[in-house]
Design a protein around this motif. Structure first.
Motif, PDB file in Angstrom:
ATOM      1  N   ALA A 113       0.813  -1.222   0.000  1.00 15.88           N
ATOM      2  CA  ALA A 113       0.000   0.000   0.000  1.00 15.88           C
ATOM      3  C   ALA A 113       0.844   1.268   0.000  1.00 15.88           C
ATOM      4  O   ALA A 113       0.317   2.365  -0.224  1.00 15.88           O
ATOM      5  CB  ALA A 113      -0.947   0.003   1.198  1.00 15.88           C
ATOM      6  N   GLY A 114       2.133   1.131   0.274  1.00 15.58           N
ATOM      7  CA  GLY A 114       3.007   2.292   0.235  1.00 15.58           C
ATOM      8  C   GLY A 114       2.852   3.247   1.390  1.00 15.58           C
ATOM      9  O   GLY A 114       3.224   4.418   1.292  1.00 15.58           O
ATOM     10  N   VAL A 115       2.301   2.778   2.519  1.00 10.13           N
ATOM     11  CA  VAL A 115       2.148   3.627   3.699  1.00 10.13           C
ATOM     12  C   VAL A 115       2.663   2.882   4.925  1.00 10.13           C
ATOM     13  O   VAL A 115       2.699   1.648   4.954  1.00 10.13           O
ATOM     14  CB  VAL A 115       0.679   4.045   3.931  1.00 10.13           C
ATOM     15  CG1 VAL A 115       0.147   4.846   2.772  1.00 10.13           C
ATOM     16  CG2 VAL A 115      -0.209   2.827   4.183  1.00 10.13           C
ATOM     17  N   THR A 116       3.062   3.645   5.919  1.00  9.52           N
ATOM     18  CA  THR A 116       3.431   3.059   7.208  1.00  9.52           C
ATOM     19  C   THR A 116       2.230   3.188   8.134  1.00  9.52           C
ATOM     20  O   THR A 116       1.833   4.303   8.493  1.00  9.52           O
ATOM     21  CB  THR A 116       4.644   3.777   7.824  1.00  9.52           C
ATOM     22  OG1 THR A 116       5.764   3.624   6.949  1.00  9.52           O
ATOM     23  CG2 THR A 116       4.979   3.190   9.185  1.00  9.52           C
ATOM     24  N   PRO A 117       1.617   2.074   8.508  1.00 11.06           N
ATOM     25  CA  PRO A 117       0.377   2.154   9.279  1.00 11.06           C
ATOM     26  C   PRO A 117       0.597   2.569  10.729  1.00 11.06           C
ATOM     27  O   PRO A 117       1.638   2.280  11.327  1.00 11.06           O
ATOM     28  CB  PRO A 117      -0.166   0.722   9.208  1.00 11.06           C
ATOM     29  CG  PRO A 117       1.053  -0.128   9.053  1.00 11.06           C
ATOM     30  CD  PRO A 117       2.006   0.684   8.210  1.00 11.06           C
ATOM     31  N   LYS A 118      -0.390   3.249  11.265  1.00 12.69           N
ATOM     32  CA  LYS A 118      -0.421   3.534  12.693  1.00 12.69           C
ATOM     33  C   LYS A 118      -0.994   2.313  13.404  1.00 12.69           C
ATOM     34  O   LYS A 118      -1.997   1.729  12.968  1.00 12.69           O
ATOM     35  CB  LYS A 118      -1.313   4.746  12.981  1.00 12.69           C
ATOM     36  CG  LYS A 118      -1.494   5.039  14.469  1.00 12.69           C
ATOM     37  CD  LYS A 118      -2.500   6.155  14.703  1.00 12.69           C
ATOM     38  CE  LYS A 118      -2.732   6.387  16.189  1.00 12.69           C
ATOM     39  NZ  LYS A 118      -3.758   7.434  16.437  1.00 12.69           N
ATOM     40  N   LEU A 119      -0.363   1.916  14.494  1.00 10.41           N
ATOM     41  CA  LEU A 119      -0.888   0.836  15.317  1.00 10.41           C
ATOM     42  C   LEU A 119      -1.841   1.452  16.336  1.00 10.41           C
ATOM     43  O   LEU A 119      -1.446   2.307  17.125  1.00 10.41           O
ATOM     44  CB  LEU A 119       0.250   0.086  15.998  1.00 10.41           C
ATOM     45  CG  LEU A 119       1.293  -0.515  15.057  1.00 10.41           C
ATOM     46  CD1 LEU A 119       2.370  -1.262  15.845  1.00 10.41           C
ATOM     47  CD2 LEU A 119       0.645  -1.444  14.033  1.00 10.41           C
TER      48      LEU A 119
ATOM     49  N   LEU B  93      -6.778  -3.528  -1.979  1.00 14.30           N
ATOM     50  CA  LEU B  93      -6.886  -4.286  -0.737  1.00 14.30           C
ATOM     51  C   LEU B  93      -6.592  -5.757  -0.983  1.00 14.30           C
ATOM     52  O   LEU B  93      -5.936  -6.416  -0.164  1.00 14.30           O
ATOM     53  CB  LEU B  93      -8.281  -4.106  -0.131  1.00 14.30           C
ATOM     54  CG  LEU B  93      -8.549  -4.841   1.185  1.00 14.30           C
ATOM     55  CD1 LEU B  93      -7.578  -4.403   2.276  1.00 14.30           C
ATOM     56  CD2 LEU B  93      -9.991  -4.619   1.645  1.00 14.30           C
ATOM     57  N   ALA B  94      -7.044  -6.298  -2.107  1.00 13.16           N
ATOM     58  CA  ALA B  94      -6.743  -7.688  -2.443  1.00 13.16           C
ATOM     59  C   ALA B  94      -5.237  -7.889  -2.590  1.00 13.16           C
ATOM     60  O   ALA B  94      -4.671  -8.893  -2.127  1.00 13.16           O
ATOM     61  CB  ALA B  94      -7.472  -8.094  -3.721  1.00 13.16           C
ATOM     62  N   ARG B  95      -4.551  -6.937  -3.214  1.00 14.89           N
ATOM     63  CA  ARG B  95      -3.103  -7.047  -3.348  1.00 14.89           C
ATOM     64  C   ARG B  95      -2.419  -6.952  -1.980  1.00 14.89           C
ATOM     65  O   ARG B  95      -1.448  -7.664  -1.700  1.00 14.89           O
ATOM     66  CB  ARG B  95      -2.577  -5.951  -4.282  1.00 14.89           C
ATOM     67  CG  ARG B  95      -3.029  -6.121  -5.729  1.00 14.89           C
ATOM     68  CD  ARG B  95      -2.276  -5.185  -6.666  1.00 14.89           C
ATOM     69  NE  ARG B  95      -2.584  -3.776  -6.420  1.00 14.89           N
ATOM     70  CZ  ARG B  95      -3.583  -3.115  -7.019  1.00 14.89           C
ATOM     71  NH1 ARG B  95      -4.405  -3.745  -7.858  1.00 14.89           N
ATOM     72  NH2 ARG B  95      -3.774  -1.823  -6.767  1.00 14.89           N
ATOM     73  N   LEU B  96      -2.934  -6.054  -1.126  1.00 18.35           N
ATOM     74  CA  LEU B  96      -2.386  -5.939   0.226  1.00 18.35           C
ATOM     75  C   LEU B  96      -2.563  -7.250   0.983  1.00 18.35           C
ATOM     76  O   LEU B  96      -1.627  -7.745   1.627  1.00 18.35           O
ATOM     77  CB  LEU B  96      -3.076  -4.794   0.960  1.00 18.35           C
ATOM     78  CG  LEU B  96      -2.816  -4.661   2.472  1.00 18.35           C
ATOM     79  CD1 LEU B  96      -1.328  -4.575   2.779  1.00 18.35           C
ATOM     80  CD2 LEU B  96      -3.544  -3.444   3.022  1.00 18.35           C
ATOM     81  N   TYR B  97      -3.745  -7.825   0.897  1.00 22.74           N
ATOM     82  CA  TYR B  97      -3.999  -9.094   1.587  1.00 22.74           C
ATOM     83  C   TYR B  97      -3.117 -10.210   1.043  1.00 22.74           C
ATOM     84  O   TYR B  97      -2.678 -11.092   1.795  1.00 22.74           O
ATOM     85  CB  TYR B  97      -5.467  -9.471   1.468  1.00 22.74           C
ATOM     86  CG  TYR B  97      -6.392  -8.743   2.434  1.00 22.74           C
ATOM     87  CD1 TYR B  97      -5.929  -8.159   3.600  1.00 22.74           C
ATOM     88  CD2 TYR B  97      -7.765  -8.662   2.180  1.00 22.74           C
ATOM     89  CE1 TYR B  97      -6.779  -7.507   4.478  1.00 22.74           C
ATOM     90  CE2 TYR B  97      -8.631  -8.025   3.054  1.00 22.74           C
ATOM     91  CZ  TYR B  97      -8.136  -7.446   4.194  1.00 22.74           C
ATOM     92  OH  TYR B  97      -8.983  -6.815   5.067  1.00 22.74           O
ATOM     93  N   ALA B  98      -2.845 -10.215  -0.265  1.00 18.41           N
ATOM     94  CA  ALA B  98      -1.961 -11.219  -0.831  1.00 18.41           C
ATOM     95  C   ALA B  98      -0.574 -11.111  -0.199  1.00 18.41           C
ATOM     96  O   ALA B  98       0.071 -12.120   0.126  1.00 18.41           O
ATOM     97  CB  ALA B  98      -1.885 -11.070  -2.350  1.00 18.41           C
TER      98      ALA B  98
END
Length: 375
Positions: free
Chosen positions: A312-318, A361-366
């Motif tokens: 996704a190219g982002v750093t997620p917040k936990l 989202l499908a690519r992220l889940y993969a």
């Protein structure tokens, strides 16, 4: 597999809690050709059973489970919609319909992700899909998990596909949730004439003092991973139509959203202490819909973060904010975290999800599946 047609098929099943309306059959038809063994699990009173689905491919470890729900909230006033909430119309690049975001889109994206990957992935994959998440959550995930435990199907880790993202896909991963405690207070006094208060005992005054004790100071200032706990008075009811009568009973309801500094047991003790200070007769009824929980950062969470950065190219917040989810039940059995679509339209009229975001989202889940099945 393109997740868009699968999402459309799911939306066209009007599965308002607790109705299934064919949604699980749609999933079975998508999963069986991918090599999944599907088991329908029905729980609840006869004639009112909730439909659930457990599907698994493979028997090895690591065992990665995806948890989600096909039930949706009612559409509400149809006049507030610009599209049929169960027609799954595509308009201006959006898939429209109830459940598009929460959370049939997440399920469709996960299955599309599986379809895009080799069949010979290490370990095994499973899906826990309930029809009882938006409702009382009695005959859904809780009972499916119990069945899984009895049948040796508990996973090593679980990803819940709730729409956790806030502004852009992948910007937030939930690694915990606050607990939720509901309380109903009934406080008794002595009824009497308002002109002769010395002959009565006004329970309203006592109740006001109790509520002041409970709300005058914050419960806490938060902890490392959690925001401060909150206590909200949601109802005060005397039921007194007269202006010159001191009532005999006063009632209040409240909700506490609490972090890991508290438990339902400690909070109930706090409520009783505030009530006992009045030295009056009372009843206190409480229901805890879930304790707070935290999946501490480690290999599991790190893999989710790495996949989100890469895909996704982002750093997620936990994050641990928001309401409750079925993750509160899953955490009793294995590490669990939530990662899903942008939730801006969930439960709203004209709920929708962008076509390209769904595919992303499908690519992220993969990417998540690749990392978590690598062992």
């Amino acid at each position: 597999m393109d997740p868009v047609p699968l999402l459309q098929a799911l939306i066209r099943c009007p599965s308002v809690t607790p109705a299934d309306a064919g949604a699980l059959s749609v999933l079975e038809a998508a999963l069986q050709p991918l090599g999944f063994a599907c088991t329908r699990l029905r729980f609840g009173p006869e004639g009112e059973e909730v439909e659930n689905l457990f599907a698994r491919r493979g028997t090895g470890s690591p065992h990665l489970c995806f948890a989600g729900h096909t039930d949706v909230v009612p559409p509400g006033d149809l006049a507030s919609w610009t599209a049929d909430p169960f027609a799954a119309e595509i308009r201006d690049g959006l898939v429209m319909g109830r459940g598009a975001t929460d959370m049939k889109g997440g399920i469709a994206a996960w299955i599309a992700a599986i379809a895009s990957l080799p069949r010979d992935l290490p370990g095994s994959l499973s899906l826990l899909i309930t029809g009882d998440e938006e409702g009382p959550s009695v005959d859904g995930t809780v009972k499916v998990l119990s069945w899984m435990a009895e049948n040796g199907q508990i996973p090593d880790v679980c990803v819940v596909g709730e729409p956790t993202s806030r502004a852009v896909l992948g910007d937030t991963i939930k690694i915990g949730r606050r607990g939720s405690l509901n309380a109903a207070i009934t406080l008794h006094g002595v009824q009497g004439h308002a002109a002769y208060p010395q002959r009565a005992d006004n329970p309203v005054h006592r109740l006001v003092r109790v509520l002041h004790r409970l709300t005058a100071q914050p419960l806490d200032s938060g902890s490392e991973w959690f925001e401060p706990s909150t206590l909200q008075v949601t109802s005060v009811d005397v039921g007194n139509p007269a202006t010159n009568v001191i009532p005999g009973t006063a009632r209040a309801k409240l909700n506490i959203r609490f972090n890991d500094l508290h438990s339902s047991t400690s909070l109930i003790a706090l409520l009783r202490a505030a009530l006992d200070a009045e030295e009056a007769r009372y009843e206190l009824d409480t229901v805890c819909s879930g304790e707070s929980f935290l999946t501490s950062p480690g290999p599991f969470v790190d893999a989710l973060v790495a996949a989100t950065r890469a895909e996704a190219g982002v750093t997620p917040k936990l994050d641990t904010g928001g309401g409750t989810s079925d993750a509160r039940f899953i955490t009793r059995y294995c590490p669990v975290a939530e990662l899903g679509a942008v939730g801006a339209t969930m439960h709203k009229a004209d709920e929708s999800t962008p076509v390209e975001e769904l595919r992303a989202l499908a690519r992220l889940y993969a990417g998540v599946i690749r990392r978590l099945t690598a062992g």
